[in-house]
Each structure stands twice: as C-alpha cells, then as structure tokens.
Design a protein around this motif. Structure first.
Motif, mmCIF file in Angstrom:
data_model
loop_
_atom_site.group_PDB
_atom_site.id
_atom_site.type_symbol
_atom_site.label_atom_id
_atom_site.label_comp_id
_atom_site.label_asym_id
_atom_site.label_seq_id
_atom_site.Cartn_x
_atom_site.Cartn_y
_atom_site.Cartn_z
ATOM 1 N N SER A 1 13.154 -99.753 39.239
ATOM 2 C CA SER A 1 14.444 -99.203 39.646
ATOM 3 C C SER A 1 15.483 -100.274 39.970
ATOM 4 O O SER A 1 16.681 -100.000 39.915
ATOM 5 C CB SER A 1 14.264 -98.289 40.868
ATOM 6 O OG SER A 1 13.732 -99.019 41.961
ATOM 7 N N GLU A 2 15.024 -101.487 40.323
ATOM 8 C CA GLU A 2 15.965 -102.545 40.669
ATOM 9 C C GLU A 2 16.581 -103.168 39.421
ATOM 10 O O GLU A 2 15.902 -103.380 38.420
ATOM 11 C CB GLU A 2 15.263 -103.635 41.488
ATOM 12 C CG GLU A 2 14.878 -103.203 42.883
ATOM 13 C CD GLU A 2 16.075 -102.892 43.756
ATOM 14 O OE1 GLU A 2 17.130 -103.546 43.593
ATOM 15 O OE2 GLU A 2 15.964 -101.987 44.606
ATOM 16 N N LYS A 3 17.882 -103.480 39.489
ATOM 17 C CA LYS A 3 18.572 -104.113 38.380
ATOM 18 C C LYS A 3 19.442 -105.246 38.919
ATOM 19 O O LYS A 3 20.039 -105.114 39.965
ATOM 20 C CB LYS A 3 19.431 -103.099 37.628
ATOM 21 C CG LYS A 3 18.659 -101.837 37.233
ATOM 22 C CD LYS A 3 19.287 -101.162 36.062
ATOM 23 C CE LYS A 3 18.529 -99.869 35.720
ATOM 24 N NZ LYS A 3 17.133 -100.137 35.333
ATOM 25 N N GLY A 4 19.477 -106.348 38.183
ATOM 26 C CA GLY A 4 20.259 -107.492 38.631
ATOM 27 C C GLY A 4 19.400 -108.730 38.767
ATOM 28 O O GLY A 4 18.167 -108.691 38.630
ATOM 29 N N ASP A 5 20.047 -109.875 39.054
ATOM 30 C CA ASP A 5 19.302 -111.136 39.114
ATOM 31 C C ASP A 5 18.364 -111.211 40.306
ATOM 32 O O ASP A 5 17.478 -112.058 40.351
ATOM 33 C CB ASP A 5 20.270 -112.328 39.127
ATOM 34 C CG ASP A 5 21.223 -112.293 40.303
ATOM 35 O OD1 ASP A 5 21.135 -111.367 41.129
ATOM 36 O OD2 ASP A 5 22.076 -113.209 40.392
ATOM 37 N N HIS A 6 18.528 -110.324 41.290
ATOM 38 C CA HIS A 6 17.620 -110.338 42.448
ATOM 39 C C HIS A 6 16.231 -109.811 42.093
ATOM 40 O O HIS A 6 15.270 -110.048 42.827
ATOM 41 C CB HIS A 6 18.207 -109.511 43.598
ATOM 42 C CG HIS A 6 18.365 -108.064 43.269
ATOM 43 N ND1 HIS A 6 19.456 -107.586 42.577
ATOM 44 C CD2 HIS A 6 17.571 -106.984 43.532
ATOM 45 C CE1 HIS A 6 19.333 -106.274 42.429
ATOM 46 N NE2 HIS A 6 18.194 -105.895 43.000
ATOM 47 N N LEU A 7 16.104 -109.078 40.956
ATOM 48 C CA LEU A 7 14.800 -108.522 40.576
ATOM 49 C C LEU A 7 13.768 -109.638 40.404
ATOM 50 O O LEU A 7 12.629 -109.528 40.877
ATOM 51 C CB LEU A 7 14.935 -107.709 39.288
ATOM 52 C CG LEU A 7 13.620 -107.178 38.693
ATOM 53 C CD1 LEU A 7 12.900 -106.276 39.693
ATOM 54 C CD2 LEU A 7 13.890 -106.431 37.387
ATOM 55 N N SER A 8 14.165 -110.714 39.704
ATOM 56 C CA SER A 8 13.233 -111.836 39.504
ATOM 57 C C SER A 8 12.813 -112.451 40.834
ATOM 58 O O SER A 8 11.657 -112.861 41.016
ATOM 59 C CB SER A 8 13.884 -112.904 38.617
ATOM 60 O OG SER A 8 14.095 -112.415 37.318
#
Length: 560
Positions: free
Chosen positions: A499-506
């Motif tokens: 569900s998470e999207k964006g550079d914070h996912l990594s």
C-alpha cells in the motif's frame, strides 16, 4: 620518604643563596608538582626564600635548548609574587630589566622595533644573559619534546648553577622510559636527590580539604585502597561533592554509598595499570561474592585476589544505584534526572530495610552463622520475600532465585518470580530487560523470559506503519518500537509494503531487513526480518516485475 622530610629538605634548599641542584623524583600523579608549589608558597609567606626571583617551566612540548632558555626567562617572577602565574606584565618587567642591564648603548639593537614585532626576537637572543641568582624549577623532564635531550637539559642546569649562581629544582618521574641519560649524568649534576613517595594518608591530606564535611569520609576510604595519585583523588573529591546537592531528602546511608562506591569505581577505572581490578569486573559482581551462582569467569587467581581486595574494602554486591555511579565515573558527570530517580528508589528500599523483619535482615540467617539451618533459611526468606516484594530490586530477586535453585527449591523460586510480577505488574519499565539488564546481572532464564513476556504484553503497542515512518533511515529505536515490529504479522507487512508508495518504501523495507543482519541479533529481531522477507517473497511471486523489484533488496526469489 615522608612529606615532612621532603618539606624540610626543600626549606633548607630555599633558605640559602648557595648555587645547587635539587632533584625530586616520584611516581606519576603522586603530587610532586603540587607539593613543591605549596611548600614554595609557604616559604615565601614566612620569608624564607633567599633569592629574589623565581621561574617555573614545564618541559612538556619544549623541543630545543633555545626554547627552554627563553621559557625560563619568560616565566621569571619576583619572589614577592610567588603563587601568581607569569603574565604579560611580568614579561614586560623582565624585558625592561634586561634592557637596563645591557646599558643605553644597547638600545640601538632595538631601534625601530615595536614591542610585539621586532623586540621579541632580540629578547630571545639576549634573555639568557639576565638569568642570574634565581630559583628555577624545571618540571616534566620525562615529557620533554623529541628535539630536546636529557643531556642537554642537564648541561643547561649545570651552567645555570656554575655560571649563573642559580638554584635549580628538577621534578621527574624516574620510572618513565627515556631517562637513561639522567641516570648516567646525575652524579655530576645533582647535589641532592629526594625520593617523593608519600603514603596514601599523606596523599589524602594533600588532596582533600580537612574542613569540608562533604569529603570528610574520603581519606579513610582512599587509604583502604592505597590510592596515592593526586589526580585520581581530586576526581573522586569532585564527583562526591557534585553528588551531595542531588541527595537532599535521602538518608545518610545513601551519601555513604555514593562515597564508598565512587572511591572504589574510580580506583578500578583509573588505577587498573597499578593492579586494581577492571571496573567491569566490579560492576558485574552480583551474588557470586556471596557464594551464590559462582561461574568460571571468577575462578582465576587474579579474580580471586580482586574479590578478596574488594571484600576487604567492604564492597560485596553491585546494585542498580551502583551502576549509575559507575557510569558517572566513566563519563565524569551526573545525568541528574536519572541519578536522582535511582537515589530516591534506593532511599525507599533503605527505609523499608530498616523496618523490623525486613527482607534484608532475613539474609542474616545466611551470612552470620554456619548452622545447619537450610530449611529455616529458605522458609523465612520465602515468607519475607512475599511480604516485601514491592521493595526488592530485580537483582535481589535474581540472587534469591539463584540460591533457591542451588538448594533444590526451584518450585519456591518460580513462585516468588510470579508473586514479584503480580505485585509490581503496573511498574512497566521495571520489566524492560533491554534497559534494566544491560550488564547482564539478571541471569536466571525464567526471570528473563517472564519479565520479557510481561513487558511485551503491558506496553502500548504502536502501529508498525507509524514505527517504520519514525525510525526508518535512523540509527536509534527503543524497545517498544522493536516489540511493535515483532508483533506485526507477515500479512500485515505484506499490506504495508503493497500500500505504501514513494521513496520511503525502500527505507521501510531496509529497516525491517536490517534487524536480521546484526551479528548478535536476538530472536525477536530475527523474527522482524523473517516476517518482512516472507511478505516480500509473496510480493515477488505476483509477477516478473515485482520479482526484480524484490531481488534488488538481496532477497533470493524464484522465477515467476
């Protein structure tokens, strides 16, 4: 040689104008410099110094003979202001005296030179000419710079005595390496050599103010451990003095424990090279000193000697308050809030221990006889523990449980663990083993497991998504964060990652995987990583694109 003998010899040295060289040697930190300055000041006050000028120079960092000559000149002060450091004013006075002694014709040498620019080099070349009939103290012979030899220093000392009619004092630690030339030439240069070796009592008299109530107990304690290093004694004095305002409202015994433990811990921390035990040895000293739970770590001859030394000093066991004090000795300062909190808890325990029939008094059945009274001891310790559990520390719980197990009373051991948890179940942080068992003093596995289980159930668990948002990309987290992530299922990690999207996912993913990469990862930390890996492998199985996305995190996945 006692301080009184050294003082008498120094007074006799200062009282005449006869050129001579006095050497004072002794161990590092034992107070040679401090005592010389005190004796010199006392002689000045009683008007017993024959020569009119004095210069003190430390050889620490001085790399040449010319630099030493100039340093002696630069630090010359009048006999009347001994006790005052050399300054720009005393330097100007010395420079003026030098010019006057050279005569008016010599002023052409300095024509056109300002005091700060051209004046100083000329002074450097001529300053040595003015060093006549002065008391000169040359300190730290063993710490001189690499460009200055002992032979050169002794040659200059001899010149100052023979040609300049000076009286020279050399202060040195003759046990240091690199003083072979001193041993070779001392007979030719030194007139009187004093061995400065004060007793521990004399060193405490040098270091501590006898009129200070706060530190009045220190001489007796430091003498027991034969601490003779003035610097260490001063560190002890400073910490004990800093502690007193933080102990307002506490019983006198708390102040006594502070002084008693700080002296021991400072001895261990600073004097280990002189035969003191390692500080870690003392902070890990639990009930083994009582004959309970002994292990091989304390069985060597050296460790047995250390135990004897510590026992003779009167120290038997390290408690939570002592651990705070040990940390203070290491850091050199008090974390006031933590210290006061621990002191208050210790004070409560002390007040409870003073009550009739307290748990601490019950232990006298163990300590104070060789009677065959195992049944009586176990029964009374058990009954007293049930009554006083709210005032007993986790370390003392561990010691009691260890004794019960070693005496074949494991059933009672388990019962007092359960009673302890139920009595103090609302003291959440008490059961936080990550914070309260940092030194490993609580070793009974049943205690550790039950404490961990209770703590994990009692903490307010934050949502894993919020925890990852807060700690990702950072080096720090707390035990509650770890518990929250460990309680997160594989399905929940799957939902978070999908569900998470964006550079914070990594960052979220790498934070979870990192827990399994620690060399000493706990089972709880491995669980976090394994569940995250399981979720990622499920995501990788969805399609070839996701397989490649997951693979970049170093996770082996099968082809879709």
């Amino acid at each position: 040689m006692t301080i009184a003998v050294v003082k008498n010899q120094i007074n006799a040295f200062l009282a005449t104008e006869k050129p001579e060289v006095l050497a004072i040697k002794g161990a590092w930190g034992i107070g040679k410099t401090y005592s010389w300055k005190q004796f010199l000041l006392a002689a000045k006050q009683s008007k017993e110094i024959a020569l009119k000028r004095y210069s003190y120079v430390s050889l620490f960092g001085i790399n040449s003979l010319d630099a030493l000559k100039y340093a002696i000149f630069e630090n010359v002060i009048s006999r009347d202001i001994i006790g005052t450091e050399a300054s720009i004013e005393t330097f100007k006075s010395n420079a003026t005296t030098l010019l006057e002694s050279l005569g008016r014709k010599s002023l052409g040498i300095f024509k056109g030179a300002s005091l700060l620019k051209g004046f100083t080099p000329a002074i450097e070349s001529l300053s040595f000419l003015s060093l006549n009939k002065s008391v000169i103290c040359i300190d730290d012979l063993e710490r001189r710079g690499t460009g200055l030899s002992v032979k050169d220093v002794l040659g200059l000392v001899s010149h100052l005595k023979e040609q300049k009619e000076c009286k020279i004092v050399l202060l040195l630690n003759d046990k240091e390496d690199g003083l072979e030339e001193y041993q070779k030439y001392r007979e030719k240069v030194i007139d009187v050599e004093l061995a400065f070796a004060p007793t521990a009592r004399e060193c405490s008299q040098i270091a501590f103010d006898p009129n200070c109530d706060t530190t009045r107990v220190l001489p007796e304690l430091t003498e027991k451990l034969n601490i003779r290093n003035i610097r260490v004694l001063k560190k002890i004095e400073r910490l004990v003095t800093l502690a007193q305002p933080l102990l307002q409202g506490c019983e006198a015994e708390i102040s006594q424990q502070v002084a008693h433990s700080i002296v021991l811990f400072s001895w261990c921390y600073y004097c280990n090279s002189e035969g003191a035990p390692h500080l870690d040895f003392v902070t890990n000293l639990g009930f083994s000193s009582w004959g309970i739970g002994d292990d091989d770590a304390y069985s060597s001859d050296e460790n047995k000697k250390w135990k004897t030394d510590i026992g003779t000093y009167g120290y038997t066991q390290t408690d939570e308050f002592d651990l705070i004090l040990a940390g203070t000795v290491r850091s050199g300062y008090f974390v006031e809030e933590d210290f006061q909190e621990r002191a208050a808890k210790k004070n409560e325990e002390l007040l409870a221990a003073k009550a009739e029939g307290s748990f601490s008094k019950t232990w006298n059945l163990y300590h104070n006889s060789f009677d065959d009274n195992q049944s009586e001891l176990v029964d009374k310790l058990y009954e007293s523990f049930l009554k006083n559990a709210k005032n007993i520390t986790p370390i003392n719980l561990n010691g009691t449980v260890s004794l019960f197990r070693e005496l074949g009373e494991s059933e009672k051991a388990s019962k007092i663990i359960d009673h302890y948890i139920s009595t103090r179940m609302h003291e959440q942080e008490l059961f936080n083993m990550a914070e309260n068992n940092f030194f490993g003093d609580i070793r009974d596995q049943e205690i550790v497991d039950k404490f961990n289980n209770h703590f994990q159930k009692s903490v307010a668990v934050e949502d894993a998504r919020k925890v990852l948002a807060r700690i990702s990309g950072k080096d720090g987290w707390n035990q509650k964060d770890e518990i929250a992530l460990a309680n997160t299922t594989e399905d929940e990690y799957f939902d978070i990652f999908k569900s998470e999207k964006g550079d914070h996912l990594s960052k979220y993913i790498r934070t979870c995987l990192r827990f399994g990469q620690f060399g000493n990862a706990s089972e709880q930390q491995k669980q976090i990583a394994n569940r995250a890996i399981g979720a990622l492998r499920r995501i990788a199985g969805e399609n070839e694109l996701n397989r490649r996305r997951v693979k970049k995190f170093g996770i082996e996945v099968e082809n879709v």
